[in-house]
Design a protein around this motif. Sequence first.
Motif, PDB file in Angstrom:
ATOM      1  N   MET A 106       2.303 -27.255   0.239  1.00 26.11           N
ATOM      2  CA  MET A 106       3.185 -28.183  -0.852  1.00 26.11           C
ATOM      3  C   MET A 106       4.377 -27.467  -1.484  1.00 26.11           C
ATOM      4  O   MET A 106       5.539 -28.032  -1.562  1.00 26.11           O
ATOM      5  N   ALA A 107       4.229 -25.981  -1.800  1.00 26.70           N
ATOM      6  CA  ALA A 107       5.377 -25.369  -2.370  1.00 26.70           C
ATOM      7  C   ALA A 107       6.492 -25.279  -1.634  1.00 26.70           C
ATOM      8  O   ALA A 107       7.710 -25.430  -1.960  1.00 26.70           O
ATOM      9  N   ASN A 108       6.378 -25.013  -0.093  1.00 22.87           N
ATOM     10  CA  ASN A 108       7.392 -25.019   0.585  1.00 22.87           C
ATOM     11  C   ASN A 108       8.091 -26.288   0.853  1.00 22.87           C
ATOM     12  O   ASN A 108       9.240 -26.424   0.835  1.00 22.87           O
ATOM     13  N   ALA A 109       7.062 -27.454   0.611  1.00 20.81           N
ATOM     14  CA  ALA A 109       8.013 -28.770   0.695  1.00 20.81           C
ATOM     15  C   ALA A 109       8.574 -29.134  -0.521  1.00 20.81           C
ATOM     16  O   ALA A 109       9.731 -29.648  -0.661  1.00 20.81           O
ATOM     17  N   LEU A 110       8.201 -28.817  -1.594  1.00 19.91           N
ATOM     18  CA  LEU A 110       8.739 -29.027  -3.035  1.00 19.91           C
ATOM     19  C   LEU A 110      10.054 -28.128  -3.212  1.00 19.91           C
ATOM     20  O   LEU A 110      10.935 -28.513  -4.048  1.00 19.91           O
ATOM     21  N   GLU A 148      -3.481 -30.824  -1.886  1.00 20.44           N
ATOM     22  CA  GLU A 148      -3.571 -30.147  -3.034  1.00 20.44           C
ATOM     23  C   GLU A 148      -2.553 -28.831  -2.779  1.00 20.44           C
ATOM     24  O   GLU A 148      -2.339 -28.651  -1.730  1.00 20.44           O
ATOM     25  N   PRO A 149      -2.008 -28.447  -4.127  1.00 17.71           N
ATOM     26  CA  PRO A 149      -0.935 -27.193  -3.951  1.00 17.71           C
ATOM     27  C   PRO A 149      -1.446 -25.723  -3.335  1.00 17.71           C
ATOM     28  O   PRO A 149      -0.623 -25.226  -2.825  1.00 17.71           O
ATOM     29  N   GLY A 150      -2.770 -25.739  -3.624  1.00 18.20           N
ATOM     30  CA  GLY A 150      -3.384 -24.701  -2.536  1.00 18.20           C
ATOM     31  C   GLY A 150      -3.632 -24.668  -1.328  1.00 18.20           C
ATOM     32  O   GLY A 150      -4.004 -23.564  -0.636  1.00 18.20           O
ATOM     33  N   VAL A 151      -3.548 -25.723  -0.732  1.00 19.66           N
ATOM     34  CA  VAL A 151      -3.615 -25.639   0.724  1.00 19.66           C
ATOM     35  C   VAL A 151      -2.674 -24.995   1.397  1.00 19.66           C
ATOM     36  O   VAL A 151      -1.400 -25.196   1.148  1.00 19.66           O
ATOM     37  N   THR A 152      -2.986 -24.069   2.261  1.00 21.23           N
ATOM     38  CA  THR A 152      -2.099 -22.966   2.960  1.00 21.23           C
ATOM     39  C   THR A 152      -1.608 -23.479   4.171  1.00 21.23           C
ATOM     40  O   THR A 152      -2.470 -24.445   4.898  1.00 21.23           O
ATOM     41  N   PHE A 153      -0.766 -22.907   4.855  1.00 20.46           N
ATOM     42  CA  PHE A 153      -0.273 -23.385   6.186  1.00 20.46           C
ATOM     43  C   PHE A 153      -1.384 -23.180   7.251  1.00 20.46           C
ATOM     44  O   PHE A 153      -1.570 -23.694   8.088  1.00 20.46           O
ATOM     45  N   ALA A 190       0.436 -34.154  -2.939  1.00 15.21           N
ATOM     46  CA  ALA A 190       1.384 -34.599  -2.370  1.00 15.21           C
ATOM     47  C   ALA A 190       1.341 -35.272  -0.946  1.00 15.21           C
ATOM     48  O   ALA A 190       0.361 -34.651  -0.394  1.00 15.21           O
ATOM     49  N   GLY A 191       1.751 -36.444  -0.732  1.00 12.10           N
ATOM     50  CA  GLY A 191       1.593 -36.863   0.570  1.00 12.10           C
ATOM     51  C   GLY A 191       2.800 -36.226   1.617  1.00 12.10           C
ATOM     52  O   GLY A 191       3.759 -36.057   1.135  1.00 12.10           O
ATOM     53  N   LEU A 192       2.359 -35.980   2.591  1.00  6.75           N
ATOM     54  CA  LEU A 192       3.082 -35.244   3.660  1.00  6.75           C
ATOM     55  C   LEU A 192       3.339 -36.063   5.002  1.00  6.75           C
ATOM     56  O   LEU A 192       2.311 -36.426   5.660  1.00  6.75           O
TER      57      LEU A 192
END
Length: 474
Positions: free
Chosen positions: A144-148, A111-116, A216-218
């Motif tokens: 996720m934001a970094n990937a998006l 989910e988007p809130g998952v941090t590094f 997002a799948g990564l």
Amino acid sequence: MATRAAAPALARALAGIVGDGHVTTVGADHVADITEHPPGRADVVVHPGTTDEVRAVLALARQRGLPVTPVVAGYNVAGIAIPRAGGIVLDLKRLDRIVALDHDTMTVVVEPGVTFAQLKAHLDAEAPELAYTYPFAPPFTSVMANALLDGLNNLSLPHGAMGQWITGVEAVLADGTVVRTGSGAVVDGWFGRAPLPDLTGLFVSTQGTTGVVTRAGLQLVPAAPHRQRWFAFAYDLEAAYAAMRALARTGSYDDVGCMSWPSAKLLFGATRGLVRSDDEPLAFLFIDITGASGDELAARERLARDLLRRAGIESVFEVADLLRLMPHLAKLAELPTTLDFLLDFPGGGLAWVGSYGPGGAWVEGAAAGMATLERHGFPPFLVARPMAGGHYYVLRFVACFDKGDDREVERVRACMGELADLVLDHGYVPYKASADAAERILARAHPGFAELLTRVRDALDPERRMNPGRWPGT
Ligand SMILES: Cc1cc2nc3c(=O)[nH]c(=O)nc-3n(C[C@H](O)[C@H](O)[C@H](O)COP(=O)(O)OP(=O)(O)OC[C@H]3O[C@@H](n4cnc5c(N)ncnc54)[C@H](O)[C@@H]3O)c2cc1C
């Protein structure tokens, strides 16, 4: 747009969706970040906890004609999570679940809130045989934001910009529709984007204008059992480029990064009046070498030493040895990491223009960009790396500044505008484009690119309520 007076009623309606305590108007009228971009104003900040709540918030925003600006940590360094037309700031930090981890397909769904920091800890505990790739971004920022945003991480040399790592998404569109892309749209598992029409790209580098991604799948990669990191010193740009190019083209290395001397001075605590003495290197390279066996690692090390020597680079150090002498370097040695010398610079300002482009123009572009920084009164701080096996390179020019000094902020703005034009002049394209850089990109783009982007936005967000102000003019 809601009026300020309507904000309490809006907050009450939103509380009906996300619950009391997850909506606030406090601070909404002054949303700022660490950059030179001016603060913005929203009516309310809402913290949904599920995709269903995001869907309901977007449906309500649609009914009321309200803009929606998604944000996680707000550390994109481009001003692109600052609300520009009021409405709702959609803070996604509570959506912080690691939804699935598939050891077989080597993918994770976040989910988007998952941090590094969170993803690293999870993989260390649950899948030590697998690894993700990390930026120099703070550990509390969004994976996720970094990937998006098509960011660049420490495995971008073999695997390219971060948008490539996405295997599919779930997103909520401006009208509240929930959509899916990639294999996870059809079967149970986000193993990849092929062989379907590739709609995932609709959400990459679009900066939240096409919808709010809720999952997002990564892809993950096997964690190498044997690893080594070196620092090497380059005394001119030609040598730095020759080394990056030679190492990249072997396909044998995990990362080859390059930072110019001001980063080293900042790392060791200097702030103002940075000067390079004659015997100091112009840039240092960090080189990550891994192997599935000790022999493979050793062979790659031998090859790297040879290639570096041929590029004219003799000063090569194992990080483990350097750390004993210079513990400060630990900040660069283990990722994710907090680069406090950038975040805590006196006055708190950090700005950059980062771009991807051809290696052939790298030396000239790097020299011109460093000269531009100096002409505007900033040290020539450059960050670079080859990407995607050397198909393209990074040119990123960085300025630390005092946000409280209006004249310095103006200087940064002028400098960043000039740098955006400069990289484009050298065939490089800014990533994570600020509104200003996006305008400059579009001014040079084929008219058909702007036309297609406009049509996509017309289809997905005809009222332009999603993160207004991004990709202006489309
Ligand atoms: C010191 C420092 C070093 C950095 N180093 C690197 C680096 O090496 N490589 C790199 O790539 N980046 C780097 N960054 C940039 C940045 O921190 C990362 O890319 C980071 O992961 C962005 O996460 P965030 O939570 O701050 O995103 P935010 O700033 O909160 O959001 C980024 C953008 O995405 C949009 N958005 C966020 N979530 C969603 C969503 N779920 N759906 C749709 N749109 C969404 C937002 O509206 C905004 O436009 C660095 C930043 C700092 C401060």
